[in-house]
Write a protein that holds these residues in place. Structure first.
Motif, mmCIF file in Angstrom:
data_model
loop_
_atom_site.group_PDB
_atom_site.id
_atom_site.type_symbol
_atom_site.label_atom_id
_atom_site.label_comp_id
_atom_site.label_asym_id
_atom_site.label_seq_id
_atom_site.Cartn_x
_atom_site.Cartn_y
_atom_site.Cartn_z
ATOM 1 N N GLU A 10 -67.176 -24.829 -22.808
ATOM 2 C CA GLU A 10 -68.629 -24.805 -22.899
ATOM 3 C C GLU A 10 -69.198 -25.184 -21.540
ATOM 4 O O GLU A 10 -68.567 -25.851 -20.732
ATOM 5 C CB GLU A 10 -69.118 -25.781 -23.979
ATOM 6 C CG GLU A 10 -68.776 -25.324 -25.385
ATOM 7 C CD GLU A 10 -69.487 -24.029 -25.787
ATOM 8 O OE1 GLU A 10 -70.670 -23.871 -25.485
ATOM 9 O OE2 GLU A 10 -68.826 -23.180 -26.411
ATOM 10 N N ARG A 11 -70.404 -24.776 -21.331
ATOM 11 C CA ARG A 11 -70.910 -24.874 -19.976
ATOM 12 C C ARG A 11 -71.079 -26.318 -19.533
ATOM 13 O O ARG A 11 -71.401 -27.192 -20.333
ATOM 14 C CB ARG A 11 -72.211 -24.087 -19.898
ATOM 15 C CG ARG A 11 -73.476 -24.812 -19.973
ATOM 16 C CD ARG A 11 -74.592 -23.797 -19.981
ATOM 17 N NE ARG A 11 -75.328 -23.849 -21.238
ATOM 18 C CZ ARG A 11 -76.178 -24.824 -21.509
ATOM 19 N NH1 ARG A 11 -76.374 -25.791 -20.667
ATOM 20 N NH2 ARG A 11 -76.820 -24.819 -22.654
ATOM 21 N N GLU A 78 -63.858 -17.674 -28.149
ATOM 22 C CA GLU A 78 -64.160 -18.636 -29.205
ATOM 23 C C GLU A 78 -62.969 -19.022 -30.067
ATOM 24 O O GLU A 78 -63.082 -19.920 -30.892
ATOM 25 C CB GLU A 78 -65.294 -18.099 -30.091
ATOM 26 C CG GLU A 78 -66.605 -17.968 -29.326
ATOM 27 C CD GLU A 78 -67.825 -18.149 -30.205
ATOM 28 O OE1 GLU A 78 -67.770 -17.768 -31.386
ATOM 29 O OE2 GLU A 78 -68.830 -18.678 -29.690
ATOM 30 N N LEU A 220 -74.643 -11.317 -32.386
ATOM 31 C CA LEU A 220 -74.219 -12.716 -32.401
ATOM 32 C C LEU A 220 -73.171 -12.886 -33.498
ATOM 33 O O LEU A 220 -73.487 -12.790 -34.675
ATOM 34 C CB LEU A 220 -75.427 -13.629 -32.696
ATOM 35 C CG LEU A 220 -76.543 -13.594 -31.644
ATOM 36 C CD1 LEU A 220 -77.777 -14.336 -32.173
ATOM 37 C CD2 LEU A 220 -76.067 -14.221 -30.337
ATOM 38 N N ARG A 224 -66.972 -19.194 -36.940
ATOM 39 C CA ARG A 224 -66.544 -20.529 -37.389
ATOM 40 C C ARG A 224 -65.711 -20.424 -38.654
ATOM 41 O O ARG A 224 -66.000 -19.666 -39.554
ATOM 42 C CB ARG A 224 -67.771 -21.413 -37.622
ATOM 43 C CG ARG A 224 -68.497 -21.675 -36.328
ATOM 44 C CD ARG A 224 -69.458 -22.808 -36.415
ATOM 45 N NE ARG A 224 -68.809 -24.103 -36.366
ATOM 46 C CZ ARG A 224 -68.629 -24.797 -35.246
ATOM 47 N NH1 ARG A 224 -68.959 -24.290 -34.079
ATOM 48 N NH2 ARG A 224 -68.108 -25.996 -35.307
ATOM 49 N N LYS B 355 -76.663 -20.856 -32.604
ATOM 50 C CA LYS B 355 -75.931 -20.006 -31.666
ATOM 51 C C LYS B 355 -76.883 -18.989 -31.061
ATOM 52 O O LYS B 355 -77.495 -18.187 -31.751
ATOM 53 C CB LYS B 355 -74.774 -19.273 -32.346
ATOM 54 C CG LYS B 355 -74.011 -18.393 -31.346
ATOM 55 C CD LYS B 355 -72.716 -17.825 -31.871
ATOM 56 C CE LYS B 355 -71.986 -17.106 -30.718
ATOM 57 N NZ LYS B 355 -70.699 -16.543 -31.120
ATOM 58 N N SER B 356 -76.985 -19.071 -29.728
ATOM 59 C CA SER B 356 -77.875 -18.171 -29.006
ATOM 60 C C SER B 356 -77.096 -17.607 -27.833
ATOM 61 O O SER B 356 -76.488 -18.379 -27.079
ATOM 62 C CB SER B 356 -79.090 -18.973 -28.532
ATOM 63 O OG SER B 356 -79.678 -18.379 -27.394
ATOM 64 N N THR B 359 -73.859 -19.408 -26.371
ATOM 65 C CA THR B 359 -73.855 -20.856 -26.495
ATOM 66 C C THR B 359 -74.108 -21.279 -27.931
ATOM 67 O O THR B 359 -74.972 -20.708 -28.598
ATOM 68 C CB THR B 359 -74.976 -21.486 -25.631
ATOM 69 O OG1 THR B 359 -74.951 -20.874 -24.357
ATOM 70 C CG2 THR B 359 -74.768 -22.974 -25.485
ATOM 71 N N THR B 360 -73.357 -22.285 -28.370
ATOM 72 C CA THR B 360 -73.625 -22.893 -29.667
ATOM 73 C C THR B 360 -73.935 -24.370 -29.437
ATOM 74 O O THR B 360 -73.168 -25.053 -28.770
ATOM 75 C CB THR B 360 -72.409 -22.739 -30.592
ATOM 76 O OG1 THR B 360 -72.089 -21.349 -30.700
ATOM 77 C CG2 THR B 360 -72.708 -23.283 -31.980
ATOM 78 N N VAL B 361 -75.072 -24.824 -29.946
ATOM 79 C CA VAL B 361 -75.443 -26.232 -29.760
ATOM 80 C C VAL B 361 -75.825 -26.838 -31.106
ATOM 81 O O VAL B 361 -76.217 -26.138 -32.043
ATOM 82 C CB VAL B 361 -76.638 -26.394 -28.779
ATOM 83 C CG1 VAL B 361 -76.297 -25.854 -27.412
ATOM 84 C CG2 VAL B 361 -77.897 -25.731 -29.321
#
Ligand SMILES: Nc1nc2c(ncn2[C@@H]2O[C@H](COP(=O)(O)OP(=O)(O)O)[C@@H](O)[C@H]2O)c(=O)[nH]1
Ligand SMILES: [Mg+2]
Lengths: 352, 460
Positions: A10-11, A78, A220, A224, B355-356, B359-361
């Motif tokens: 992740e960033r 992912e 998208l 999960r 999720k956008s 990125t998932t936050v």
């Protein structure tokens, strides 16, 4: 084997270097070396050079290719341990080609898995091994024969082994701890597959629950899953048989030779031409003939039929498919003729 | 060979049960010759077994699309089915969406990727609550084109008056909902009038057939590519580090290869372009665009590419490469519309994942501003969102997201709401302009008005 480093963490909090100044330097990697001249066979030589114009009105194949590469990259980013179901059939070959493009110049960052029914066309096994070696991939094989030998599975009365693939497949997924399994299924193949998601969640038994699928929104993908679950990923869901062939032609992708017209000893059964072989012998009342045929799908030899065809080149096949009046499964797969819902039932039970 | 510059067009069908969606889809596939002999034979056989229709040999086209056993047995459509057909000009991907009230989620699914939505109306019934609901979803999700097919016109003797009265209802509704230009076509899915060919039975109609429209309307990417600034969410960073592909003969020049892989969400990128990278906003230059082993001079949405940049930026998945000067403002709080798809209702204070892009936050929904009444599209107060509700909420994020308003940028304003425990997709979300006051939003429904200007204070 060293797998390429594809950074997917992740960033970070912030870009570490925030240079606002003009930089003229071009990285070393930006100078492109020439490709290996031997790679003409490798499936990357495009038959038609295309102009590097911006994509005002991308054509349908370009759009499909971009969508598929996006899906493949999402899954690799992912998931921990993806694997590609690779039979040597044209659809899985196309997915592998797309994966090679998605990560170039790095190697394809996942292994391939073959569920071996033991009823193989020798040309296909040969092709499988050569492809895997050429691309430097790891091949996992789950053999139905092993299961028959030790009694975990029993041969069916009709001799077909396609339905027997499910258990070895699920075991191989568990043994490899694969959380994502790429497949080359397309929605145009079958009415049940028409309702399949691009990312499709499976429980510990590999079961597909068509009434309880996740909505798939925009591009998208929600991958999960919980422990024991895995995801099937179908990057070429939106391709038709004709798209696949046009792409094979455009990209110069190599296939097992039995996709093209050749002479073969065959006999007629269930309205299809079946190859004479140890695993598919003709009955006494079935006359053997030599005919020019080709295969539209390549599966278990005991249930895959050939079609009469003179289409010896990829261009011929594209023309043939474009004018065909039968679907590829209707023309060549005995297993899907069993009932209207044959595919749906097998999918629910964890089939591809 | 047929032309290779055939483009792709995605559309969805929607309508109430029995309006004739499946029949229309079957008819489109049949008349565009996408149905092959074995499929037709199996449908004809089943039609005969079920005693479909009065005439011998009549075919129930719905059987072509109703793919699951339960659907065939009950004669209903449960899930979105994807269908493929092509004409000389275009390849089509069609999402056949069920019309039951409880399956609005399928409509939302189909609409998020559609270039056009075809809404069916039974000419005998005119505009129903379902029609309103479907058109509202189309409007909120900003599907570029909407086509209303007024079906079963054969049952009204191809009457112009009957069609006109439905067409008027549609036009009025489209106006109320703020749908710019809805195309209205009289059709008979069963008989094929105005589906592929213009029909001699409706001489009073001088517009295009359904297929003609689908062949000529511009797709989303055709509409937007030229207009918007470059934006590409980074999916991953490609660094072969010695493990080069088989067709790279000399690995040495690739030792330091590093490229940002992603699918262009909007705009065009050219070699030499100045770009900025979110987060941080560092500016750099594009030194190369790779599509597999092919180098491109330029690429546009929706192409998947790898971008080489002049500077070694420490960016990873979740970063976004944008045209210099187009850096999005980092957002920790969102005003958003949610299409609630979860079985359990949303309550204020819910903890979810958002999720956008790539990125998932983690996120919190401190406040539900309201729920849309789908008749009026007005917001009304609500303490929760149930399945199939469309609501307005505020969302607090655990990290900055580079989103834009959906109205301005579809791919940058769309997000998923995910259940952190089960992983289920709970909602389709779109970033909206702030909605602070129900009075502003409802325009007329002067009922209970909550003032919720301070999101911090409203947090559960
Ligand atoms: N007369 C007539 N009947 C139609 C037409 N379109 C559909 N139907 C019939 O309406 C019924 C419902 O159609 P179906 O396609 O299953 O509707 P869906 O529930 O929207 O998918 C079926 O009996 C169809 O044969 C039409 O244009 N004219
Ligand atoms: Mg239906």
């Amino acid at each position: 084997m060293s797998e390429p480093n594809l950074r997917v963490e992740e960033r970070p909090q912030a870009a570490s270097r925030n240079r606002e100044t003009e930089v003229e330097r071009v990285e070393e990697g930006a100078q492109r070396p020439s490709r290996n001249p031997d790679s003409a066979q490798a499936g990357f030589e495009t038959t038609a050079a295309r102009s590097p114009q911006p994509a005002k009105g991308l054509d349908a194949l370009d759009t499909l290719e971009s969508e598929s590469i996006h899906i493949i990259r999402e899954v690799v980013a992912e998931f921990e341990r993806p694997v590609l179901l690779f039979s040597g059939g044209k659809d899985s070959v196309v997915v592998l080609h797309l994966a090679a493009k998605a990560f170039w110049p790095a190697r394809v960052p996942f292994p391939v898995l073959h569920i071996d029914t033991g009823h193989n066309f020798p040309e296909v096994i040969h092709f499988r091994d050569r492809t895997v070696e050429r691309l430097g991939l790891r091949l996992e094989v789950a053999a139905v024969q092993d299961y028959l030998d030790d009694g975990r599975l029993r041969e069916r009365a009709d001799g077909t082994r396609n339905p027997l693939q499910t258990l070895p497949l699920l075991d191989a997924i568990a043994a490899g701890r694969h959380d994502a399994v790429f497949g080359g299924a397309r929605r145009d193949e079958d009415k049940a597959r028409a309702k399949e998601r691009i990312l499709s969640l499976r429980d510990e038994f590999g079961q597909w629950d068509p009434r309880n699928q996740r909505p798939e929104l925009w591009d998208l993908y929600n991958g999960r899953h919980t422990v024991g679950q895995h995801v099937r990923a179908f990057p070429i869901s939106n391709w038709t048989e004709l798209d696949v062939w046009r792409y094979i032609e455009r990209e110069g992708i190599e296939l097992p030779p039995l996709y093209y017209a050749h002479e073969r000893e065959v006999y007629r059964r269930d309205g299809m031409w079946r190859a004479v072989s140890e695993v598919s012998p003709p009955r006494a009342d079935e006359a053997v003939e030599r005919r020019t045929v080709r295969y539209r799908t390549v599966g278990d030899m005991s249930c895959t039929g050939a079609v009469e065809s003179d289409a010896a080149s990829v261009g011929d096949v594209v023309r043939e498919v474009a004018t065909s009046t039968l679907t590829e499964r209707g023309a060549t797969r005995a297993d899907d003729r069993i009932s209207e819902a044959a595919m749906e039932d097998r999918k629910k039970d964890g089939y591809f | 060979m047929t032309s290779t510059d055939r483009t792709l067009f995605r559309f969805a069908t929607a309508g109430s049960v029995d309006d004739g969606k499946s029949t229309l889809v079957g008819r489109l596939l049949h008349d565009s010759k996408a149905i092959l002999a074995d499929q037709l034979e199996s449908v004809a056989r089943t039609s005969a077994e079920r005693g479909f229709g009065g005439e011998p040999g009549a075919i129930d086209f719905a059987l072509l699309t109703d793919g699951l056993r339960a659907e065939r047995e009950q004669g209903i459509t449960i899930d979105v089915a994807y269908r493929y057909f092509a004409t000389g000009r275009r390849s089509f991907i069609l999402a056949d969406c069920p019309g039951h009230v409880q399956y609005t989620r399928n409509m939302v699914t189909g609409a998020t990727t559609a270039d056009a939505v075809v809404v069916l109306v039974d000419a005998r019934n005119g505009v129903l609550e379902q029609t309103r609901r479907h058109l509202a979803v189309v409007q909120l999700l900003r599907v570029p084109h909407v086509i209303v097919a007024v079906n079963k016109i054969d049952l009204l003797g191809y009457s112009q008056a009957a069609f006109s009265s439905v067409a008027d209802e549609v036009t009025t509704l489209a106006g109320e909902l703020g749908l710019p230009d809805a195309h209205v076509i009289p059709v008979s899915a069963l008989a094929g009038d105005n589906v592929v060919e213009r029909s001699a039975n409706t001489p009073w109609y001088d517009g295009p057939s359904l297929l003609e429209l689908l062949e000529t309307l511009p797709s989303l990417d055709e509409l937007e590519t030229e207009l918007e600034a470059l934006r590409m969410p980074v999916q991953l960073v490609i660094r072969p580090q010695g493990a080069v592909a088989h067709d790279v003969d000399d690995p040495e020049p690739f030792r330091d290869y590093r490229a940002f892989a992603g699918r262009i969400a909007s705009g065009t990128v050219r070699v030499g372009d100045r770009v900025q990278v979110f987060p941080g906003g560092a500016t750099t230059t594009v030194t190369g665009i790779d599509a597999g082993p092919r180098e491109l001079e330029a690429a546009s949405a929706p192409q998947s590419v790898s971008l080489r940049l002049a500077d070694q930026l420490d960016a990873a998945r979740g970063a976004v490469v944008v045209a210099a000067g187009a850096l999005p403002i980092p957002r920790r709080e969102l005003d958003a519309a949610l299409f609630w798809l979860g079985d359990r209702p949303l309550r204020p204070g819910a903890r979810v994942l958002v999720k956008s892009g790539t990125t998932t936050v983690q996120a919190l929904v401190p406040e539900i501003v309201g729920r849309r009444d789908l008749d009026s599209l007005a917001l009304e107060p609500a303490d929760g969102l149930e399945i199939n509700d469309i609501g307005q909420v505020r969302v607090r994020l655990a990290a900055d997201l580079p989103v834009e308003e959906y109205a301005a940028h579809r791919r940058a304003g769309a997000f998923l709401v995910i259940d952190p425990q089960s992983g289920a997709t709970l909602a389709a979300g779109i970033v909206t302009a702030p909605v602070n006051d129900l009075k502003v939003a409802t325009a007329g429904s002067a009922g209970i008005i909550r003032t919720t200007t301070d999101t911090e204070g409203a947090a559960a």
